[in-house]
Design a protein around this motif. Structure first.
Motif, mmCIF file in Angstrom:
data_model
loop_
_atom_site.group_PDB
_atom_site.id
_atom_site.type_symbol
_atom_site.label_atom_id
_atom_site.label_comp_id
_atom_site.label_asym_id
_atom_site.label_seq_id
_atom_site.Cartn_x
_atom_site.Cartn_y
_atom_site.Cartn_z
ATOM 1 N N THR A 37 24.598 38.967 51.082
ATOM 2 C CA THR A 37 25.799 39.449 51.554
ATOM 3 C C THR A 37 26.019 40.754 51.019
ATOM 4 N N ARG A 38 26.530 41.731 51.466
ATOM 5 C CA ARG A 38 26.809 43.066 50.968
ATOM 6 C C ARG A 38 28.090 43.109 50.435
ATOM 7 N N ASP A 39 29.152 42.937 51.213
ATOM 8 C CA ASP A 39 30.568 43.065 50.747
ATOM 9 C C ASP A 39 31.542 42.123 51.678
ATOM 10 N N ILE A 40 32.753 42.209 50.913
ATOM 11 C CA ILE A 40 33.594 41.060 51.540
ATOM 12 C C ILE A 40 34.928 41.384 51.399
ATOM 13 N N ASN A 41 35.818 41.275 52.217
ATOM 14 C CA ASN A 41 37.459 41.494 52.124
ATOM 15 C C ASN A 41 38.113 40.251 52.791
ATOM 16 N N MET A 42 39.488 40.582 52.889
ATOM 17 C CA MET A 42 40.140 39.397 53.394
ATOM 18 C C MET A 42 40.061 39.219 54.967
ATOM 19 N N HIS A 43 39.285 39.797 55.470
ATOM 20 C CA HIS A 43 38.977 39.952 57.093
ATOM 21 C C HIS A 43 37.725 39.650 57.502
ATOM 22 N N GLY A 44 36.636 39.605 56.428
ATOM 23 C CA GLY A 44 35.142 39.558 56.877
ATOM 24 C C GLY A 44 34.303 39.698 55.789
ATOM 25 N N ILE A 45 32.984 39.597 56.283
ATOM 26 C CA ILE A 45 31.752 39.900 55.549
ATOM 27 C C ILE A 45 30.595 40.315 56.082
#
Length: 122
Positions: A37-45
């Motif tokens: 995975t490269r990045d994540i936030n509260m809305h997705g990945i």
């Protein structure tokens, strides 16, 4: 799955945080494991892959989040919202939006994103 429905307003309300972890996506009873995975936030990945699922594909996602010394599994429903072709700077992959997250997973995700500096106004 019962939990929190995610609605999208300002797409950049939450900064992305770099986060590499294994993600397991389940679509129509079949599981696929994505090792990067490269990045994540509260809305997705963002999931790195040369074989992305079709945009609009929905299913369930499971990942193991680490927040300091605490760790917990996160379960969410998802929708594939975009593809990215490989460039000199970026690998190929797909953007996955969380459409529903169970309440425990939402708290875990919030804490992990906050721990990694993903909130600009908190």
């Amino acid at each position: 799955m019962t939990g929190i429905m995610i609605t999208r307003g300002d797409k950049r309300q939450f900064k992305r945080v770099d986060y590499t972890i294994q993600a397991i996506l389940e679509v129509d009873g079949n599981s696929q494991v994505y090792l990067q995975t490269r990045d994540i936030n509260m809305h997705g990945i963002f999931l790195e892959t040369d074989k992305p699922l079709a945009v609009g594909t929905t299913g369930n996602l499971n990942i193991h989040l680490q927040c300091g010394s605490q760790s917990e599994d996160m379960h969410a429903s998802f929708k594939v919202v975009r593809h990215q072709k490989a460039t000199a700077d970026q690998p190929a992959g797909m953007g996955v939006e969380f459409t529903e997250i169970d309440s425990d997973s939402s708290i875990t995700l919030f804490n992990m994103v906050k721990f990694h500096g993903g909130f600009e106004n908190i």
